[in-house]
Write an enzyme that holds these catalytic residues in place. Sequence first.
Site, PDB file in Angstrom:
ATOM      1  CD1 TRP A  87      36.817  65.887  26.027  1.00  0.00           C
ATOM      2  CD2 TRP A  87      35.835  66.036  28.025  1.00  0.00           C
ATOM      3  NE1 TRP A  87      35.457  65.949  25.828  1.00  0.00           N
ATOM      4  CE2 TRP A  87      34.833  66.042  27.034  1.00  0.00           C
ATOM      5  CE3 TRP A  87      35.453  66.126  29.370  1.00  0.00           C
ATOM      6  CZ2 TRP A  87      33.471  66.145  27.326  1.00  0.00           C
ATOM      7  CZ3 TRP A  87      34.092  66.223  29.667  1.00  0.00           C
ATOM      8  CH2 TRP A  87      33.121  66.231  28.668  1.00  0.00           C
ATOM      9  CG  ASP A 132      39.887  60.677  28.482  1.00  0.00           C
ATOM     10  OD1 ASP A 132      39.207  59.771  27.948  1.00  0.00           O
ATOM     11  OD2 ASP A 132      39.415  61.792  28.801  1.00  0.00           O
ATOM     12  CE  LYS A 186      32.169  61.273  24.189  1.00  0.00           C
ATOM     13  NZ  LYS A 186      32.969  61.670  25.337  1.00  0.00           N
TER      14      LYS A 186
HETATM   15  C1  LIG Z   1      33.164  62.565  26.339  1.00  0.00           C
HETATM   16  C2  LIG Z   1      34.529  62.617  26.899  1.00  0.00           C
HETATM   17  C3  LIG Z   1      34.767  62.694  28.294  1.00  0.00           C
HETATM   18  C4  LIG Z   1      33.652  62.815  29.296  1.00  0.00           C
HETATM   19  O1  LIG Z   1      33.043  61.604  29.516  1.00  0.00           O
HETATM   20  P1  LIG Z   1      31.877  61.452  30.586  1.00  0.00           P
HETATM   21  O2  LIG Z   1      31.667  59.962  30.561  1.00  0.00           O
HETATM   22  O3  LIG Z   1      30.702  62.221  30.083  1.00  0.00           O
HETATM   23  O4  LIG Z   1      32.368  61.934  31.893  1.00  0.00           O
HETATM   24  C5  LIG Z   1      36.065  62.687  28.722  1.00  0.00           C
HETATM   25  N1  LIG Z   1      37.093  62.623  27.864  1.00  0.00           N
HETATM   26  C6  LIG Z   1      36.910  62.559  26.532  1.00  0.00           C
HETATM   27  C7  LIG Z   1      38.092  62.490  25.624  1.00  0.00           C
HETATM   28  C8  LIG Z   1      35.626  62.560  26.015  1.00  0.00           C
HETATM   29  O5  LIG Z   1      35.437  62.489  24.686  1.00  0.00           O
END
Ligand SMILES: *Cc1c(COP(=O)(O)O)cnc(C)c1O
Length: 356
Positions: A99, A166, A190
């Site tokens: 990511w 993030d 998540k």
């Molecule tokens: C799942 C995830 C993403 C991607 O998220 P999307 O909403 O599918 O674009 C980005 N960063 C992390 C750390 C993730 O776990």
Amino acid sequence: MKKHNFTAGPCILAPSVIENLSNAVKDFDGQGLSLVEVSHREKAYEAVHMEALSLFKELLNIPDGYKVVFLGGGASLQFCMIPFNLMNKKSAYLETGVWASKALKEAKLFGEVVTVASSADKNFSYYPKGYSIPKDADYFHITTNNTIYGTEIHEDMDCPVTLIADMSSDIFSRPVDVKKYGMIYGGAQKNLAPAGVTFVVVREDLLGKVDRKIPTMLDYRTHIKEDSMFNTPPVFAIYAMRETLRWVKSIGGVAKMFEMNKAKANLLYNEIDRNTMFQGTAAKEDRSLMNVCFVMTDKFKEKEADFMTFAKENGMVGIKGHRSVGGFRASLYNALPIESVQALVDCMKEFEKKNA
Ligand SMILES: *Cc1c(COP(=O)(O)O)cnc(C)c1O
């Protein structure tokens, strides 16, 4: 048989959230209409929307000067929106997984990107330490929890430039000292909601400083100004997020979540370390509370498929490791009860008894 949902994302939500969400899909607010067939300008929806925004602020203890917005496009759209809105010439990134790599790839479209450190040399199994951040970078970007590799930063770092994080997979899992960050963002699927909504927490004074023109929809200020109602918001996901935030509050807030998450993670890591058949893949000091990655020791490697079958037979769902790590990954998000972790631990013990 009871299922234990260890899926990495979209993932388990609290039973009350699913219950209230399904009721609202059938009959929203006693109106005889579904949540997904009423106008988002409707008063009853507006109340849900505003409550979700204010609970988000309240529970994460977000100081004045910061704005919360709900957007579409996933965390992945933020990978380009961040440099577009916040980077003039130069930014810095910590490369701790897929990511993070995807985020820095997008930033390169808009200027100079310094990768201050990377853990790619050991398949992202640790957090780089002791790096230096260029003082002339517009911001420094980190991924606080690496969902695929099971590593996590356990404190809110001091940063000489604007810190952007993030937090897709550890948001609301622990208290966060928000004032150390210029921006926090993530996909909600998540810890908060089904897929479809992205949260952004941004310090408002950082915006409007870049020279480039910004299309209306990609400008954070558009969404701040309109309370995330500039265009049709993802009402289903936002309703679910409101329910999750109410649930978090009812349990005792993020401090309580953190306590529960530590207990769950300890239970599983202790078994991984004790059990002669298994071993963890992440550096011990960087182990994630959310995503626990483990494999079978060399001696028992050929038993991996057997364990997968055995675990499945006992109700475990979603424990297959990501293809880039292999083995197993058990995601212990907020809504996963400790009883599910205990069930997995019992499985591992029993498997050891039968096979080692
Ligand atoms: C799942 C995830 C993403 C991607 O998220 P999307 O909403 O599918 O674009 C980005 N960063 C992390 C750390 C993730 O776990």
